[in-house]
Design a protein around this motif. Structure first.
Motif, PDB file in Angstrom:
ATOM      1  N   LEU A 119       0.815  -1.219   0.000  1.00 59.55           N
ATOM      2  CA  LEU A 119       0.000   0.000   0.000  1.00 59.55           C
ATOM      3  C   LEU A 119       0.847   1.267   0.000  1.00 59.55           C
ATOM      4  N   MET A 120       2.121   1.119  -0.352  1.00 57.40           N
ATOM      5  CA  MET A 120       2.992   2.294  -0.427  1.00 57.40           C
ATOM      6  C   MET A 120       3.025   2.800  -1.862  1.00 57.40           C
ATOM      7  N   THR A 121       2.950   4.113  -2.012  1.00 56.20           N
ATOM      8  CA  THR A 121       3.068   4.685  -3.348  1.00 56.20           C
ATOM      9  C   THR A 121       4.511   4.549  -3.789  1.00 56.20           C
ATOM     10  N   ASN A 122       4.831   5.053  -4.972  1.00 58.15           N
ATOM     11  CA  ASN A 122       6.217   4.972  -5.406  1.00 58.15           C
ATOM     12  C   ASN A 122       7.099   5.953  -4.635  1.00 58.15           C
ATOM     13  N   VAL A 123       6.480   6.843  -3.830  1.00 59.16           N
ATOM     14  CA  VAL A 123       7.260   7.725  -2.962  1.00 59.16           C
ATOM     15  C   VAL A 123       7.461   6.996  -1.631  1.00 59.16           C
ATOM     16  N   PRO A 124       8.704   6.690  -1.259  1.00 63.47           N
ATOM     17  CA  PRO A 124       8.933   5.948  -0.019  1.00 63.47           C
ATOM     18  C   PRO A 124       8.307   6.671   1.178  1.00 63.47           C
ATOM     19  N   GLY A 125       7.625   5.903   2.012  1.00 61.93           N
ATOM     20  CA  GLY A 125       7.021   6.486   3.219  1.00 61.93           C
ATOM     21  C   GLY A 125       5.674   7.124   2.993  1.00 61.93           C
ATOM     22  N   LEU A 126       5.215   7.151   1.755  1.00 57.73           N
ATOM     23  CA  LEU A 126       3.895   7.712   1.464  1.00 57.73           C
ATOM     24  C   LEU A 126       2.944   6.570   1.101  1.00 57.73           C
ATOM     25  N   TYR A 127       1.922   6.391   1.897  1.00 58.58           N
ATOM     26  CA  TYR A 127       0.974   5.295   1.704  1.00 58.58           C
ATOM     27  C   TYR A 127      -0.377   5.839   1.259  1.00 58.58           C
ATOM     28  N   ALA A 128      -1.124   5.013   0.575  1.00 58.03           N
ATOM     29  CA  ALA A 128      -2.501   5.392   0.227  1.00 58.03           C
ATOM     30  C   ALA A 128      -3.395   4.191   0.502  1.00 58.03           C
ATOM     31  N   THR A 129      -4.503   4.437   1.198  1.00 61.13           N
ATOM     32  CA  THR A 129      -5.398   3.337   1.562  1.00 61.13           C
ATOM     33  C   THR A 129      -6.832   3.679   1.193  1.00 61.13           C
ATOM     34  N   GLY A 130      -7.675   2.673   1.195  1.00 62.08           N
ATOM     35  CA  GLY A 130      -9.096   2.884   0.909  1.00 62.08           C
ATOM     36  C   GLY A 130      -9.316   3.372  -0.510  1.00 62.08           C
ATOM     37  N   GLU A 131     -10.320   4.214  -0.666  1.00 62.77           N
ATOM     38  CA  GLU A 131     -10.684   4.651  -2.013  1.00 62.77           C
ATOM     39  C   GLU A 131      -9.584   5.507  -2.652  1.00 62.77           C
ATOM     40  N   SER A 132      -8.712   6.080  -1.841  1.00 59.25           N
ATOM     41  CA  SER A 132      -7.704   6.963  -2.424  1.00 59.25           C
ATOM     42  C   SER A 132      -6.637   6.190  -3.195  1.00 59.25           C
ATOM     43  N   ASN A 133      -6.534   4.877  -2.982  1.00 60.97           N
ATOM     44  CA  ASN A 133      -5.597   4.134  -3.826  1.00 60.97           C
ATOM     45  C   ASN A 133      -6.369   3.435  -4.949  1.00 60.97           C
ATOM     46  N   PHE A 134      -5.660   2.740  -5.790  1.00 59.68           N
ATOM     47  CA  PHE A 134      -6.300   2.177  -6.992  1.00 59.68           C
ATOM     48  C   PHE A 134      -6.470   0.675  -6.883  1.00 59.68           C
ATOM     49  N   SER A 135      -6.077   0.079  -5.756  1.00 58.63           N
ATOM     50  CA  SER A 135      -5.569  -1.281  -5.860  1.00 58.63           C
ATOM     51  C   SER A 135      -6.528  -2.432  -6.125  1.00 58.63           C
ATOM     52  N   ASP A 136      -7.672  -2.515  -5.467  1.00 60.49           N
ATOM     53  CA  ASP A 136      -8.322  -3.819  -5.397  1.00 60.49           C
ATOM     54  C   ASP A 136      -9.546  -4.043  -6.281  1.00 60.49           C
TER      55      ASP A 136
END
Lengths: 228, 644, 249
Positions: B420-437
């Motif tokens: 759940l980490m973006t390509n910026v180290p230490g920056l995470y995105a969870t829930g609807e704000s990410n694209f993942s699931d």
């Protein structure tokens, strides 16, 4: 002591004090009414005078009556504390308020109603209780025993139209106070139940109408009788 | 840039277990030396904040609302999926995984989705332990219902207010940590930039929405749980305040934005009633369990209906076209959202819409009431029916509801790896704000599942692995990186306040929304998208020349708040169009009219587009650079989705 | 329809504030109340005036953010949230008075926006079950009779909007507090901390400066989610029995 003071000074604790003292006063009203109804007996006041004597001399009753005064005082003091707190909880009021659409007038004006009842109480105690206790009351003999003829004082007092009227109107305010207070006391004590709450509410309404009505009937009947 | 999704090796069902074991740990005594910032207090944010604080980290939680409990997760109605198989109807982790992959039209990562299905069972346990009052059966055990896109009953619910109850559960867990002092809460605070020091996310810059003060907050990791960007359409079922700003600022600081064109159009919303409309109201698609969707069989009849010459209840059974049941006999009214929405559009485009605007279809409970009684229907959907009546003034127990699709959810979002980490180290995105699931389309009752999975059960494991490798020393907010970020934020605010143009922020927002809806909505074409791109550019230029933001920065200023958000939507809108133009196929919520089967279904191009499109910002008004993360399907066979 | 709005304007918490009158015309009956306000604000902004600030977010009656006191009633004439109130509830030519929630514990932030963080602090004082993430038993290991679960749900429906406080003549928060205490007192999950919770939440409620409950029932009558007075009775019960029997002296 801290948990006790904590409890009794919390908003809920204070309301519980109001409820408990209120319920006691409701009981007192019922007993008081039962006694007073003897004023309407056609016995020239014998029953009432004897009853009044007992009230003044039975040690148990005397203890209870002191308790009664304490509870009245507590009911008043706590209500003042609560009212001050409640006023402070809304320092800026509304310009427009449609209270009538969501609550009864009596429930919103218990303090005002209580104050009027307090005024009544002062007049009432001054006129009767104080007179009985410390005034020069004529006596009457039943079977050779002498009794204070408090019955006579009551009869004399209610001959005055304004005095009788004052009593009737005051009982109206009492009715409103009870119309909310009775059921409210149960709610405050947490006694709310699908089965019993409607019964309590019905009892409260009945009590609020019947008891002040009967109280008010006494001066009315005495006044009418006095017209002869 | 090479995108490394960090998907663990091994068989699908063992990946997460193995991965958890392989994670580095931060020892309990050291956890208190680490600070974590969490932006957003919805399901994903509140659950993460609570869980991380329980572990011992120092958490700072931010939300723009007046209380964490207001986050828009609260509005989710229908339910939350979990592969508990309490109904003994053949459900399993694998089936939930499969349904989600298929429902997402094969555009999601297998490993992520499997993990989601795997932890779904823990979510229900967790929520029940918190005191979430899920619906129960008379025996005292949990009840389930079925939901669009699935043939098993695996949806747990709390009447029509599941999101509310789950959020209040997470909020209570968060509140408990606030009382212990492990979480510091910043309400009415909006994140306006992320601060990167030595290539790592080390803090954020916020605006205190009451005083206007620009503040810096430093931490060892930053988690964005800031929700979706559906409000780019102006009219959506999102809350008025939902915005893309936090994610977009992260994007502009280097985080890739993935699949922005994947937007979900929810089929059961209350139709638009006029120009004054500020938002659209969704009604849970659980309504489709009992409601039957139909329009008149002929255009002529629909016309009469629109003119008020006949009423819905006058139309005979034979003259009703239950088009979903007709076209999809096996799924019927329970086809996935994208299919239901698109079909509503088709019948309305044919002139068979049933309200004044011609953009509505019926959702009829007549037969269900006849079958089960009005009381049963009231027990199931009472609050939804009340809400419908409140808004429309019509009684849905007596006349059929009118519904129309509306923008509801965005599957796209910040690109994240398996951790759940973006390509910026230490920056995470969870829930609807990410694209993942969710791939290209999210199944009903899966948003709540993903938000809570990320926050309760994924992030608390994966963030430790990162922090274990970061020294505990703090970066002071006096560092030049923070100062620069603050300066940029202040400058932008000053610029907005000093344009002093002639048109309000809402004016621009509405125009942007219309462009997006018309050209990048339920059905898209290359021609339309090209046109939209030019229009958005033009609109953006006009905005920066002619917007009028009244008031000052040093006060509660909702015009300024909106201006900041709409400025970002105006940039995001263009990227969505770019992404939709790039994706020369139809899949899930992305439907390109050029790419459809003869029957009008979405036609995927797996050879050329089975990838995640991750976009890199390269500068204002510069074209973004596309990075592709290929999607490998080792466990499911890619098929044409069929719900017939 | 055409309407006159009498709106409370107040620049910030320190400002004294006062009413200002606005005319709105061509209001459609299908508009929501907030959309009517949007239209007015749009007009004000074009004229360069500060728009009327009010809290709102989800606009579907569930986030609890909207909070206007309209014509003497919280959330206006219907028993819903302000955002679900529609203009068909008003008549052409009507004058509508709009005020913020009034309570010492809800200071005005600006215009119609108030600070309700007191509610958050009450929840923080004990409105939760202390379970950490993970390690919880299987959900079906805690059977709960449907009746109890439904009752707990009805208490849990509270959206924390504060209409109860606004409606109460004493600005009491008893309905809000009692709803949360009830939800957790009814459920088996809430038993462990039951006494402590009631004690702490009432103490926090009092510390925030809310008034006492006079049982007028105004809160229940105005609550957009229909939270019942039985919750308040339960809170009284919970609090008293906690105080009498808990180990906290």
């Amino acid at each position: 002591m801290s948990w006790i003071t904590d409890t009794l000074t919390s908003t809920i604790g204070r309301k519980v004090l109001m409820a408990l003292t209120g319920l006691f006063l409701i009981l007192f009203l019922a007993v008081h009414l039962a006694g007073n109804l003897q004023l309407l007996m056609n016995d020239g006041g014998e029953a009432f005078n004897k009853y009044a004597y007992n009230m003044g001399h039975n040690p148990l009753i005397r203890v209870v009556s002191i308790g009664n005064f304490v509870f009245i005082l507590l009911h008043i003091v706590v209500s003042i504390l609560l009212t001050r707190r409640n006023k402070a909880a809304r320092p800026v009021g509304y310009k427009e308020s449609a209270g009538a659409s969501n609550s009864t007038w009596a429930s919103r004006n218990m303090g005002v109603l209580g104050t009027i009842i307090l005024i009544f109480l002062v007049v009432h105690l001054k006129g009767f209780w104080f007179e009985f206790k410390f005034g020069a009351v004529p006596t009457v003999d039943y079977d050779g025993v002498s009794f204070k003829n408090v019955y006579l004082i009551v009869q004399e007092a209610y001959k005055e139209l304004w005095y009788a009227l004052f009593y009737v109107v005051s009982m109206g305010f009492l009715a409103f106070h009870l119309s909310h207070g009775f059921a409210s006391a149960f709610q405050t004590l947490g006694l709310n139940h699908k089965k019993y709450s409607p019964i309590i509410s019905g009892l409260g309404k009945g009590f609020a109408i019947l008891v002040p009505l009967l109280f008010a009937l006494i001066p009315v009947i005495i006044y009418i009788k006095s017209l002869g | 840039m090479k995108l490394d999704s960090k998907i663990p090796e091994g068989p699908l069902a063992e990946k997460w277990t193995k991965h958890k074991f392989n994670q580095k740990l931060v020892n309990p005594a050291n956890k208190r030396k680490y600070d974590i910032i969490i932006v957003g207090t919805g399901l994903a944010g509140a659950s993460a904040a609570a869980s991380l604080a329980e572990l011992g980290y120092n958490v700072k939680a931010f939300c723009f609302q007046d209380s964490p409990r207001r986050a828009h997760s609260i509005a989710a109605q229908g339910g939350i999926n979990a592969a508990k198989n309490y109904r003994n109807d053949g459900d399993s982790v694998y089936r939930l995984f499969y349904d989600t992959i298929k429902g997402g039209d094969y555009r999601a990562r297998e490993a992520n989705v499997y993990r989601l299905a795997e932890v779904s069972v823990n979510i229900i346990d967790q929520c029940v332990a918190q005191g979430v009052p899920f619906a129960r059966e008379y025996g005292g055990l949990l009840d389930n219902r079925s939901f669009g896109g699935a043939q098993v009953s695996r949806t747990f619910y709390a009447r029509g207010q599941t999101g509310q109850q789950l959020l209040l559960g997470a909020y209570s867990a968060l509140s408990r940590q606030v009382s212990t002092g492990k979480v510091k809460l910043y309400t009415r605070s909006e994140m306006l930039d992320v601060v990167i020091v030595d290539g790592k996310a080390r803090g954020i810059v916020t605006r205190n929405l009451i005083t206007g003060k620009i503040e810096s907050h430093s931490a060892h990791a930053v988690v964005l749980a800031s929700g979706g960007y559906g409000n780019v359409f102006f009219l959506s079922t999102n809350a008025m305040g939902s915005n893309v700003t936090a994610a977009w600022r992260a994007h502009k600081k280097g985080a890739l934005f993935a699949n922005p064109c994947y937007t979900q159009i929810h089929p059961t919303c209350i139709p638009v009633s006029g120009d004054h409309q500020s938002k659209l109201t969704l009604m849970s698609e659980s309504l489709r369990n009992d409601g039957r969707v139909w329009v008149p069989a002929t255009k002529e009849m629909a016309e009469k209906l629109r003119k008020g010459e006949i009423k819905a209840n006058d139309i005979a059974e034979a003259d009703r076209d239950y088009y979903l049941e007709r076209r999809y006999p096996s799924f019927g009214n329970l086809v996935p959202r994208d299919v239901a929405s698109r079909n509503a559009k088709y019948v309305c485009d044919e002139g068979r819409g049933v309200n004044e605007t011609g953009e509505a279809v019926f959702l009829d409970f007549r037969d269900a009431i006849k079958r089960d009684s009005e009381d049963v229907i009231r027990a199931r959907y009472g609050n939804l029916f009340d809400m419908y009546q409140q808004i429309t003034g019509e009684n849905p127990y007596k006349v059929p509801m009118k519904i129309y699709p509306a923008v509801h959810y965005t599957m796209g979002g910040l690109w994240v790896d398996y951790n759940l980490m973006t390509n910026v180290p230490g920056l995470y995105a969870t829930g609807e704000s990410n694209f993942s699931d969710h791939g290209a389309n999210r199944l009903g009752a899966s948003a709540l599942m993903q938000g809570l999975a990320d926050g309760y059960f994924v992030l608390p494991y994966t963030i430790g692995d990162y922090l274990a490798g970061v020294p505990a020393t703090k970066v002071e907010t006096t560092a030049p990186e923070f100062q620069e970020a603050e300066k940029a934020v202040k400058e932008r605010i000053n610029t907005l306040l000093n344009i002093k143009g002639s048109k309000t922020v809402d004016h621009f927002h509405k125009r942007l929304g219309k462009i997006m809806w018309d050209y990048c909505g339920m059905a898209r074409t290359a021609e339309g998208l090209t046109k939209a791109k030019a229009m958005i550019k033009e609109l953006r230029e006009e905005f920066w020349k002619d917007v009028k933001v009244v008031g000052t920065n040093e006060e509660l200023n909702m015009s300024l708040e909106k201006a900041n958000r709409v400025a970002d939507f105006l940039e995001l809108g263009e990227l969505m169009v770019d992404d939709a133009l790039n994706r020369n196929e139809s899949c899930g919520g992305h439907f390109r009219e050029e790419y459809q089967t003869p029957e009008g279904e979405a036609l995927r191009d797996d050879d050329n587009f089975a990838y995640v499109a991750a976009w890199q910002y390269t500068g204002d008004n510069q074209p973004e650079v596309l990075h592709k993360e290929p999607l490998a399907f080792e466990n499911v066979k890619l098929t044409q989705r069929s719900y017939k | 329809m055409n309407l006159t709005l009498n709106v409370w304007r107040q620049k910030n918490t320190q400002d004294k504030g006062g009413f200002k009158s606005y005319q709105v015309s061509d209001v459609s009956a299908d508009m929501s109340f907030l959309e009517m306000m949007d239209v007015l604000n749009e007009k004000l902004e074009v004229q360069g005036e500060d728009p009327i600030h009010f809290d709102h977010d989800c606009r579907e009656g569930i986030c609890g953010m909207c909070s206007m006191y309209i014509n003497g009633k919280p959330h206006g004439p219907q028993q819903t949230t302000t955002c679900q109130l529609h203009m068909r509830s008003f008549k052409d030519g009507e004058t509508i008075t709009i005020e913020p929630w009034r309570a010492a514990a809800f200071p005005v932030v600006k215009d119609l926006v108030v600070d309700r963080s007191a509610f958050d602090r009450i929840i923080q004082s004990g409105g939760y079950v202390s379970v950490n993430t993970g390690g919880t038993p299987d959900a079906n290991e805690i059977p709960i009779p449907k009746k109890i679960a439904d009752e707990a749900f009805e208490s849990a429906e509270c959206i924390g909007c504060g209409a109860c406080v606004a409606a109460c003549k004493n600005a009491s928060a008893m309905l809000f507090v009692s709803a949360k205490v009830s939800q957790l007192a009814l459920l088996p999950q809430g038993q462990v901390e039951r006494k402590e919770r009631a004690e702490k939440m009432v103490a926090q409620m009092d510390a925030e400066g809310f008034g006492s409950c006079t049982n007028t029932g105004a809160c229940e009558a105005e609550c957009p989610k229909g939270i019942s007075l039985t919750n308040i009775a339960r809170l009284n019960r919970e609090y008293l029995s906690a105080k009498l029997t808990s180990e906290n002296v």
